[in-house]
Design a protein around this motif. Structure first.
Motif, PDB file in Angstrom:
ATOM      1  N   TYR A 177      16.861   2.851  14.211  1.00 19.26           N
ATOM      2  CA  TYR A 177      17.797   2.162  13.958  1.00 19.26           C
ATOM      3  C   TYR A 177      17.218   0.479  14.054  1.00 19.26           C
ATOM      4  O   TYR A 177      16.524   0.306  14.930  1.00 19.26           O
ATOM      5  N   GLY A 232      19.342  -2.348  13.804  1.00 18.75           N
ATOM      6  CA  GLY A 232      20.349  -3.325  14.080  1.00 18.75           C
ATOM      7  C   GLY A 232      21.267  -3.769  12.981  1.00 18.75           C
ATOM      8  O   GLY A 232      20.754  -3.275  11.741  1.00 18.75           O
ATOM      9  N   GLU A 233      22.306  -3.999  13.241  1.00 19.83           N
ATOM     10  CA  GLU A 233      23.445  -4.185  12.249  1.00 19.83           C
ATOM     11  C   GLU A 233      23.821  -3.396  11.481  1.00 19.83           C
ATOM     12  O   GLU A 233      24.100  -3.508  10.262  1.00 19.83           O
ATOM     13  N   GLY A 234      23.492  -2.080  11.911  1.00 12.79           N
ATOM     14  CA  GLY A 234      24.031  -0.924  11.454  1.00 12.79           C
ATOM     15  C   GLY A 234      23.069  -0.392  10.322  1.00 12.79           C
ATOM     16  O   GLY A 234      23.531   0.642   9.405  1.00 12.79           O
ATOM     17  N   ALA A 265      21.575   0.278   4.651  1.00 18.79           N
ATOM     18  CA  ALA A 265      22.717  -0.498   5.319  1.00 18.79           C
ATOM     19  C   ALA A 265      24.209   0.155   5.167  1.00 18.79           C
ATOM     20  O   ALA A 265      24.446   1.209   4.591  1.00 18.79           O
TER      21      ALA A 265
END
Length: 91
Positions: free
Chosen positions: A13, A15-17, A35
């Motif tokens: 992961y 970050g930010e999905g 993303a």
């Protein structure tokens, strides 16, 4: 993009999905970042660390129809051959 006897991907992961899928064999590296909006970014490096593929985030449909997808498949197949050759040497 998984091949029999191919490199095992590492999932992480970022970050930010964003989810990353990373393959690494013999210094060769392929990284896919996906993303939340389902766009994909791909980067590949050769064993010298030179960038061999650098595709910014594009929607998944565009990626599926792009030459970048075909290059990722070629890179992964090459990595599969490296794994098979290493296995034969170690046997």
């Amino acid at each position: 993009m998984i091949f029999e006897d191919g490199p095992t991907p590492i999932l992480s992961y970022a970050g930010e999905g964003i989810v990353e899928i990373h393959w690494l064999v013999g210094g060769q590296s392929v990284e896919l970042a996906i993303a939340p909006d389902h766009s994909i970014c791909v980067t590949a490096f050769n064993s010298s660390g030179d960038v061999t593929l650098d595709e910014e985030f594009v929607d998944i449909d565009s990626f599926e129809a792009s030459s970048a997808r075909n290059r990722v498949i070629l890179e992964l197949r090459f990595m599969s051959r490296l794994l098979l050759a290493a296995g034969r040497r170690g046997a």
